[in-house]
Scaffold this motif. Sequence first.
Motif, PDB file in Angstrom:
ATOM      1  N   ILE A  33     -61.188 -47.218  61.830  1.00 11.09           N
ATOM      2  CA  ILE A  33     -59.922 -47.112  62.549  1.00 11.09           C
ATOM      3  C   ILE A  33     -60.142 -46.737  64.001  1.00 11.09           C
ATOM      4  O   ILE A  33     -59.521 -47.306  64.909  1.00 11.09           O
ATOM      5  CB  ILE A  33     -59.007 -46.099  61.828  1.00 11.09           C
ATOM      6  CG1 ILE A  33     -58.575 -46.676  60.474  1.00 11.09           C
ATOM      7  CG2 ILE A  33     -57.789 -45.757  62.674  1.00 11.09           C
ATOM      8  CD1 ILE A  33     -57.958 -45.670  59.548  1.00 11.09           C
ATOM      9  N   ALA A  34     -61.055 -45.801  64.259  1.00  8.01           N
ATOM     10  CA  ALA A  34     -61.283 -45.343  65.633  1.00  8.01           C
ATOM     11  C   ALA A  34     -61.923 -46.415  66.507  1.00  8.01           C
ATOM     12  O   ALA A  34     -61.839 -46.358  67.733  1.00  8.01           O
ATOM     13  CB  ALA A  34     -62.154 -44.088  65.634  1.00  8.01           C
ATOM     14  N   ASN A  35     -62.546 -47.413  65.873  1.00  5.46           N
ATOM     15  CA  ASN A  35     -63.180 -48.508  66.629  1.00  5.46           C
ATOM     16  C   ASN A  35     -62.347 -49.780  66.600  1.00  5.46           C
ATOM     17  O   ASN A  35     -62.762 -50.792  67.161  1.00  5.46           O
ATOM     18  CB  ASN A  35     -64.576 -48.806  66.062  1.00  5.46           C
ATOM     19  CG  ASN A  35     -65.390 -49.701  66.953  1.00  5.46           C
ATOM     20  OD1 ASN A  35     -65.339 -49.596  68.181  1.00  5.46           O
ATOM     21  ND2 ASN A  35     -66.154 -50.619  66.373  1.00  5.46           N
ATOM     22  N   TYR A  36     -61.190 -49.745  65.937  1.00  2.00           N
ATOM     23  CA  TYR A  36     -60.321 -50.924  65.840  1.00  2.00           C
ATOM     24  C   TYR A  36     -61.100 -52.140  65.339  1.00  2.00           C
ATOM     25  O   TYR A  36     -60.961 -53.251  65.859  1.00  2.00           O
ATOM     26  CB  TYR A  36     -59.687 -51.275  67.193  1.00  2.00           C
ATOM     27  CG  TYR A  36     -59.003 -50.148  67.909  1.00  2.00           C
ATOM     28  CD1 TYR A  36     -57.877 -49.523  67.373  1.00  2.00           C
ATOM     29  CD2 TYR A  36     -59.448 -49.715  69.153  1.00  2.00           C
ATOM     30  CE1 TYR A  36     -57.229 -48.503  68.054  1.00  2.00           C
ATOM     31  CE2 TYR A  36     -58.810 -48.694  69.844  1.00  2.00           C
ATOM     32  CZ  TYR A  36     -57.704 -48.092  69.283  1.00  2.00           C
ATOM     33  OH  TYR A  36     -57.064 -47.078  69.959  1.00  2.00           O
ATOM     34  N   GLN A  37     -61.889 -51.955  64.281  1.00  2.00           N
ATOM     35  CA  GLN A  37     -62.736 -53.062  63.825  1.00  2.00           C
ATOM     36  C   GLN A  37     -62.845 -53.094  62.310  1.00  2.00           C
ATOM     37  O   GLN A  37     -62.918 -52.060  61.656  1.00  2.00           O
ATOM     38  CB  GLN A  37     -64.137 -52.949  64.432  1.00  2.00           C
ATOM     39  CG  GLN A  37     -65.083 -54.089  64.050  1.00  2.00           C
ATOM     40  CD  GLN A  37     -66.323 -54.118  64.907  1.00  2.00           C
ATOM     41  OE1 GLN A  37     -66.219 -54.130  66.143  1.00  2.00           O
ATOM     42  NE2 GLN A  37     -67.502 -54.144  64.291  1.00  2.00           N
ATOM     43  N   THR A  64     -64.270 -58.394  62.937  1.00  2.00           N
ATOM     44  CA  THR A  64     -63.107 -58.847  63.699  1.00  2.00           C
ATOM     45  C   THR A  64     -62.321 -57.643  64.190  1.00  2.00           C
ATOM     46  O   THR A  64     -62.421 -56.544  63.632  1.00  2.00           O
ATOM     47  CB  THR A  64     -62.204 -59.748  62.836  1.00  2.00           C
ATOM     48  OG1 THR A  64     -61.185 -60.330  63.643  1.00  2.00           O
ATOM     49  CG2 THR A  64     -61.553 -58.968  61.698  1.00  2.00           C
ATOM     50  N   ARG A  65     -61.558 -57.858  65.239  1.00  2.00           N
ATOM     51  CA  ARG A  65     -60.712 -56.793  65.776  1.00  2.00           C
ATOM     52  C   ARG A  65     -59.524 -56.544  64.854  1.00  2.00           C
ATOM     53  O   ARG A  65     -59.034 -57.463  64.191  1.00  2.00           O
ATOM     54  CB  ARG A  65     -60.192 -57.177  67.160  1.00  2.00           C
ATOM     55  CG  ARG A  65     -61.258 -57.208  68.236  1.00  2.00           C
ATOM     56  CD  ARG A  65     -60.649 -57.447  69.602  1.00  2.00           C
ATOM     57  NE  ARG A  65     -61.603 -57.171  70.665  1.00  2.00           N
ATOM     58  CZ  ARG A  65     -61.281 -56.903  71.919  1.00  2.00           C
ATOM     59  NH1 ARG A  65     -60.005 -56.899  72.283  1.00  2.00           N
ATOM     60  NH2 ARG A  65     -62.200 -56.659  72.828  1.00  2.00           N
ATOM     61  N   VAL A  66     -59.077 -55.300  64.839  1.00  2.00           N
ATOM     62  CA  VAL A  66     -57.874 -54.962  64.082  1.00  2.00           C
ATOM     63  C   VAL A  66     -56.959 -54.096  64.930  1.00  2.00           C
ATOM     64  O   VAL A  66     -57.375 -53.501  65.930  1.00  2.00           O
ATOM     65  CB  VAL A  66     -58.204 -54.229  62.755  1.00  2.00           C
ATOM     66  CG1 VAL A  66     -58.980 -55.124  61.808  1.00  2.00           C
ATOM     67  CG2 VAL A  66     -58.940 -52.927  63.013  1.00  2.00           C
ATOM     68  N   CYS A 115     -50.283 -49.985  58.660  1.00  2.00           N
ATOM     69  CA  CYS A 115     -51.057 -51.087  58.089  1.00  2.00           C
ATOM     70  C   CYS A 115     -52.091 -51.603  59.093  1.00  2.00           C
ATOM     71  O   CYS A 115     -52.017 -51.328  60.285  1.00  2.00           O
ATOM     72  CB  CYS A 115     -50.134 -52.220  57.647  1.00  2.00           C
ATOM     73  SG  CYS A 115     -49.304 -51.889  56.069  1.00  2.00           S
ATOM     74  N   ILE A 116     -53.032 -52.386  58.586  1.00  2.00           N
ATOM     75  CA  ILE A 116     -54.127 -52.914  59.393  1.00  2.00           C
ATOM     76  C   ILE A 116     -53.843 -54.386  59.675  1.00  2.00           C
ATOM     77  O   ILE A 116     -53.803 -55.208  58.754  1.00  2.00           O
ATOM     78  CB  ILE A 116     -55.478 -52.784  58.664  1.00  2.00           C
ATOM     79  CG1 ILE A 116     -55.677 -51.355  58.132  1.00  2.00           C
ATOM     80  CG2 ILE A 116     -56.613 -53.210  59.571  1.00  2.00           C
ATOM     81  CD1 ILE A 116     -55.691 -50.284  59.184  1.00  2.00           C
ATOM     82  N   PRO A 137     -57.574 -63.853  60.244  1.00  2.00           N
ATOM     83  CA  PRO A 137     -57.327 -63.781  58.795  1.00  2.00           C
ATOM     84  C   PRO A 137     -57.838 -64.979  58.008  1.00  2.00           C
ATOM     85  O   PRO A 137     -58.226 -64.833  56.853  1.00  2.00           O
ATOM     86  CB  PRO A 137     -55.808 -63.670  58.709  1.00  2.00           C
ATOM     87  CG  PRO A 137     -55.309 -64.343  59.954  1.00  2.00           C
ATOM     88  CD  PRO A 137     -56.324 -64.005  61.006  1.00  2.00           C
ATOM     89  N   ALA A 138     -57.844 -66.172  58.610  1.00  2.00           N
ATOM     90  CA  ALA A 138     -58.263 -67.362  57.865  1.00  2.00           C
ATOM     91  C   ALA A 138     -59.746 -67.288  57.498  1.00  2.00           C
ATOM     92  O   ALA A 138     -60.134 -67.589  56.355  1.00  2.00           O
ATOM     93  CB  ALA A 138     -57.977 -68.617  58.686  1.00  2.00           C
ATOM     94  N   THR A 139     -60.585 -66.875  58.452  1.00  2.00           N
ATOM     95  CA  THR A 139     -62.015 -66.734  58.159  1.00  2.00           C
ATOM     96  C   THR A 139     -62.245 -65.654  57.107  1.00  2.00           C
ATOM     97  O   THR A 139     -63.087 -65.798  56.214  1.00  2.00           O
ATOM     98  CB  THR A 139     -62.783 -66.377  59.444  1.00  2.00           C
ATOM     99  OG1 THR A 139     -62.562 -67.394  60.418  1.00  2.00           O
ATOM    100  CG2 THR A 139     -64.265 -66.243  59.180  1.00  2.00           C
TER     101      THR A 139
END
Length: 546
Positions: free
Chosen positions: A325-329, A342-344, A467-468, A473-475
């Motif tokens: 969460i802290a790395n947005y990944q 991937t980024r989140v 939520c994340i 999302p497709a990959t």
Amino acid sequence: MPKHLLVLLLLSLAPGLFCFAQNTDLQDNIRLKLELDQPDVPLSVRQNELFAKGDIHQFYTDRLFAPVWTEKGVLSEFAYELRFEIGQSKFDGLNPQDYHLELINIVFSQFESNKKQAIPNAMDDLADIDLLLSDAFFHLAAHLEVGKVNPRNLAGDWEITPKTSKVSFPELLNIAVEKQQIRQTLETLYPNITIYKKGREVIRAMDEIRKQDSLNWKAVKVSKTIKVGETNNGIPDLRKRLAFWKYLVPYPFEDENEYDSTMFLAVQKFQQRNGLDSDGALGKNTLYALNLSPADLIDKASVNMERLRWLPDTLRGAEMILVNIANYQLDYLNNRDTLFSTRVIVGKKYHESPIFSSAMSYIVFSPYWNLPTSIVRNEVMPAVRKNSNYLAQKNMEVVTFSGKYVDPSTVNWSGKSIPYMVRQKPGENNSLGLVKFMFPNEHSVYIHDTPARSLFTREDRALSHGCIRIQDPATFAALLLKNNTAWTPEKINAAMHQSSEQIVTLDRKIPVVLLYLTFWADTKGQGHFRQDIYDRDAEVLEALRK
């Protein structure tokens, strides 16, 4: 046998007999100390309470109270090895003083002084140091295995079940004694992930840097972003820090307060290295990172080494999904290799994404979004009262809790609530996007697509209600469905663009772990530090340092 031969024989055996007698006396001393111990009274050595009373009783009883850490009345190399490893525990982010280091040093100095003066060490002192070192081993081992801090005692939404010890520490010490190996034995307790040992290396290296640090790390604060050509009184300190971290070599400048082009290039390198947008601008996030001293970074790393010790055993699995969460990944791992990153977007402050683990079991293509009751009450109902076409414009509909359609014109929108659900139909503008990935949990948190694609370019991505949101999302869906050859990229794309939702059950359950790591080390031993977006580090650090 002649008398003089008997005397000579006894004299030749005397040193051995003396050592045997001394060892027996020491065993008796240890035994008496433990036998005199009262069940409801702490076991102590020189007014220092021991932590592992039960393990100590078991360990010494099983070995008939034989000493471990001394030989022939003096400290063994094994004892010195343990003292060294206690000191090294600072690279685990732990506090060596938690393991009696101060008293151990006092006793060691006393023994070394006695040795120089040829003074025998007292039996009481030999027994004390034996118990003290054994207790230090047990206490350190416990912290390495399950952590020092109980995450349940922390504020915030940490759904982390405290790990229970699976190791018998008396048996572990017996193994260490048999092999005469402290370091290798303690290493068996580390989290079963490469980044833990790499993290120790980063802290060790940072500690050496800290010893050379003579800078002023008073926080540089600005009211607005500083750009090239602008001046600020904090620039001289920032320039020194960039040079300290070797992003910059000393160079001549006309105005020490000017943010010049040479410094700009160094800032870009610093930003790239610290996971920031490399725009060269001195904004709040870049300044936050530049304000951290080596001592601050050691503290940050220490907090996260503790968090690694909390991680569940699911991390030993071959396949898993990690969201830092802290790395947005988000990272998808298989056989410990990262196959997809991937980024989140994560929960914003006061709507923080919780920390927990679960198992992903199904995917929903072209999902409905069932609006939470609070959003229906606070946002939808007032909007419908103002605009009767609001639902149609937002591609929403009213249904019963069993999913039966309800004509919105028959609903009383003027009350405090309605006895129905409002949901947004599948489509490009659905708030969940075109697909969601489900891992059932009590927080109703899941991973999903989003129509707001531009938000992924932002440096700060704490923007959701918990939520994340995932960038690709497709990959991700293709990876999760890789065992079913029927799910081609074309079929996945078609499923994401239907007018009704489609649920696909995965052929296996995949562990999902939501982490909060503001520091980690990669497989190359490179340390990565991130901003504490939820302000959670300070509380853990305080508990670690107590």
